[in-house]
Design a protein around this motif. Structure first.
Motif, short mmCIF file in Angstrom:
data_model
loop_
_atom_site.label_atom_id
_atom_site.label_comp_id
_atom_site.label_asym_id
_atom_site.label_seq_id
_atom_site.Cartn_x
_atom_site.Cartn_y
_atom_site.Cartn_z
N UNK A 171 -1.51 -0.77 -17.22
CA UNK A 171 -1.79 -2.05 -17.87
C UNK A 171 -2.94 -2.80 -17.21
N UNK A 172 -3.57 -2.20 -16.20
CA UNK A 172 -4.66 -2.89 -15.51
C UNK A 172 -5.75 -3.27 -16.50
N UNK A 173 -6.43 -4.40 -16.22
CA UNK A 173 -7.45 -4.92 -17.14
C UNK A 173 -8.75 -5.13 -16.40
N UNK A 174 -9.87 -4.96 -17.07
CA UNK A 174 -11.17 -5.20 -16.42
C UNK A 174 -11.28 -6.65 -15.95
N UNK A 175 -11.85 -6.84 -14.78
CA UNK A 175 -12.13 -8.19 -14.28
C UNK A 175 -13.23 -8.80 -15.14
N UNK A 176 -13.00 -10.03 -15.60
CA UNK A 176 -13.95 -10.70 -16.49
C UNK A 176 -14.91 -11.58 -15.70
N UNK A 177 -16.06 -11.93 -16.30
CA UNK A 177 -16.96 -12.88 -15.64
C UNK A 177 -16.29 -14.21 -15.34
N UNK A 178 -15.39 -14.66 -16.22
CA UNK A 178 -14.69 -15.93 -15.99
C UNK A 178 -13.79 -15.83 -14.76
N UNK A 182 8.80 -2.92 -5.41
CA UNK A 182 8.83 -2.41 -6.78
C UNK A 182 9.06 -0.91 -6.81
N UNK A 183 9.77 -0.47 -7.83
CA UNK A 183 10.04 0.96 -8.00
C UNK A 183 8.77 1.69 -8.43
N UNK A 184 8.65 2.97 -8.12
CA UNK A 184 7.45 3.72 -8.51
C UNK A 184 7.13 3.65 -9.99
N UNK A 185 8.17 3.70 -10.84
CA UNK A 185 7.90 3.65 -12.27
C UNK A 185 7.36 2.29 -12.70
N UNK A 186 7.78 1.23 -12.01
CA UNK A 186 7.23 -0.11 -12.31
C UNK A 186 5.75 -0.17 -11.95
N UNK A 187 5.40 0.40 -10.80
CA UNK A 187 4.01 0.37 -10.37
C UNK A 187 3.14 1.26 -11.25
N UNK A 188 3.68 2.38 -11.70
CA UNK A 188 2.91 3.23 -12.62
C UNK A 188 2.65 2.50 -13.94
N UNK A 247 0.83 -1.20 0.00
CA UNK A 247 0.00 0.00 0.00
C UNK A 247 0.86 1.26 0.00
N UNK A 248 1.90 1.27 0.81
CA UNK A 248 2.81 2.42 0.84
C UNK A 248 3.49 2.63 -0.51
N UNK A 249 3.88 1.53 -1.16
CA UNK A 249 4.55 1.63 -2.46
C UNK A 249 3.59 2.18 -3.52
N UNK A 250 2.34 1.74 -3.49
CA UNK A 250 1.36 2.20 -4.46
C UNK A 250 1.07 3.68 -4.26
N UNK A 251 0.98 4.10 -3.00
CA UNK A 251 0.80 5.53 -2.72
C UNK A 251 1.98 6.34 -3.22
N UNK A 252 3.19 5.82 -2.96
CA UNK A 252 4.40 6.53 -3.38
C UNK A 252 4.50 6.65 -4.90
N UNK A 254 -4.70 -5.98 -11.37
CA UNK A 254 -3.25 -5.99 -11.60
C UNK A 254 -2.71 -7.19 -10.85
N UNK A 255 -2.18 -8.18 -11.56
CA UNK A 255 -1.82 -9.46 -10.94
C UNK A 255 -0.49 -9.95 -11.51
N UNK A 256 0.60 -9.23 -11.20
CA UNK A 256 1.89 -9.57 -11.80
C UNK A 256 2.61 -10.69 -11.06
N UNK A 257 3.59 -11.28 -11.71
CA UNK A 257 4.46 -12.26 -11.07
C UNK A 257 5.66 -11.52 -10.47
N UNK A 258 5.36 -10.56 -9.61
CA UNK A 258 6.40 -9.78 -8.93
C UNK A 258 5.84 -9.29 -7.62
N UNK A 259 6.74 -8.91 -6.72
CA UNK A 259 6.34 -8.43 -5.41
C UNK A 259 6.16 -6.91 -5.48
N UNK A 260 5.02 -6.45 -5.01
CA UNK A 260 4.66 -5.05 -5.18
C UNK A 260 5.43 -4.14 -4.23
N UNK A 261 5.61 -4.56 -2.99
CA UNK A 261 6.25 -3.70 -1.99
C UNK A 261 7.61 -3.19 -2.41
#
Length: 333
Positions: free
Chosen positions: A134-141, A123-129, A11-16, A114-121
């Motif tokens: 690249x976020x995608x709509x959640x599908x019915x499936x 991650x650099x700010x530019x990676x999170x941006x 959460x702190x990383x996403x805010x940053x 957003x469901x990457x194969x990486x650890x969010x905490x």
């Protein structure tokens, strides 16, 4: 816009990174402790708060307040234009993801993932941006799979998870491997140890080591790290339960889970040692019969009973046969 993620570090990383809108950390170790079926979110959160407090991770009041505020924040998201779900690939996150998807899908709001194969905490700010764009709509499936997984995880019979793994789980790309890792936390047919318990003992096979060293060795054996240091201390405490502990502190004192006066910082440098019983189990000369009750999702494993077992040769979960057999002390005598 509301962002939901696994915990405070992320959460702190996403805010940053400058994400627009508040960030809600979900803060629950669903792979540890009771997650029984058939309960609405408020009742389940009460049970989870009681468990968190019982482990010494928070006071009863703080745990109850944290869950209540979390659940209220998600419910209030019905007034948002979008809820962005940020979750990693490991077991800790995937269980949170299916719970949040099951609950948030009831809201009249756009959901994106957003469901990457990486650890969010870390991650650099530019990676999170970049991930945000690249976020995608959640599908019915994805929603349907999440609900099926959440139901199977909370069931008292873990074979529902096995059945789910025999279907197509690619809608949530990391879910299958995470659920398989969850099943490996059941006692194994070979020795009664879970995968994490065996890894903990192996970290001490060559001689005493500190708690911090044993924890690092356990993490190094995971392809997707999910277990925190407080949970790992709980694993060691279970292995150190009388009679016939498998591990103790180097001075022979029993390992205890977190409690007043016991913190991770206070035990990080304390040295652990494998007992003769522990070595007998690790070397296959005895089987471990857990001394404490524990829960894996909706499955209640009772002390001294074989219950459900993971067969790593077949990759299947199997029903046990009742009481466990030969003790470690009898085999190592």
């Amino acid at each position: 816009m509301l962002h939901v993620t696994n915990g405070d570090h992320a959460a702190d990383a996403i805010r940053a990174a400058g994400a627009p809108g508040p960030v809600l950390p979900w803060r629950d170790v669903l792979h540890d402790g009771p997650v029984p079926a058939g309960l609405p979110l408020a009742e389940l959160s009460r049970i989870r708060a009681e468990f968190i407090a019982s482990r010494g991770w928070a006071s009863p009041e703080d745990a109850e307040r944290s869950f209540r505020e979390r659940d209220d924040a998600l419910a209030a998201a019905r007034d948002e234009d979008e809820v962005v779900l940020w979750f990693e690939h490991d077991l800790y996150d995937q269980l949170q993801l299916v719970q949040v998807l099951d609950e948030a899908a009831r809201l009249p709001v756009r959901l994106t993932l957003i469901n990457p194969a990486q650890y969010l905490g870390p991650s650099a700010p530019e990676q999170l941006r970049a991930l945000f764009h690249l976020r995608a709509p959640v599908t019915p499936a994805q929603t349907a799979l999440a609900r099926a997984a959440w139901e199977a995880f909370r069931a008292p019979d873990p074979r529902g998870i096995q059945s789910l793994l025999e279907t197509d789980t690619s809608a949530l790309q990391h879910l299958g491997s995470a659920l398989r890792r969850h099943l490996q936390q059941f006692p194994w047919t070979t020795d009664g140890l879970s995968r994490t318990e065996r890894q903990a003992l192996r970290s001490l096979a060559d001689g005493p080591g500190s708690f911090a060293e044993a924890f690092a060795a356990n993490q190094a054996r995971e392809s997707a790290i999910f277990l925190g240091d407080s949970s790992f201390l709980g694993v060691l405490a279970d292995l150190g339960a009388d009679p016939d502990p498998l591990v103790t502190w180097d001075d022979g004192a029993p390992v205890r889970a977190l409690a007043p006066g016991v913190t991770i910082a206070s035990v990080a440098d304390h040295r652990l040692t494998l007992t003769d019983n522990g070595r007998a189990v690790l070397e296959g000369r005895a089987a471990w019969a857990p001394r404490t009750d524990r829960w894996l999702g909706g499955v209640h494993l009772r002390a001294g009973e074989s219950g459900w077992r993971w067969n790593d040769d077949t990759g299947q979960i199997e029903a046990g046969t009742g009481r466990t057999g030969e003790s470690a002390s009898a085999a190592s005598a």
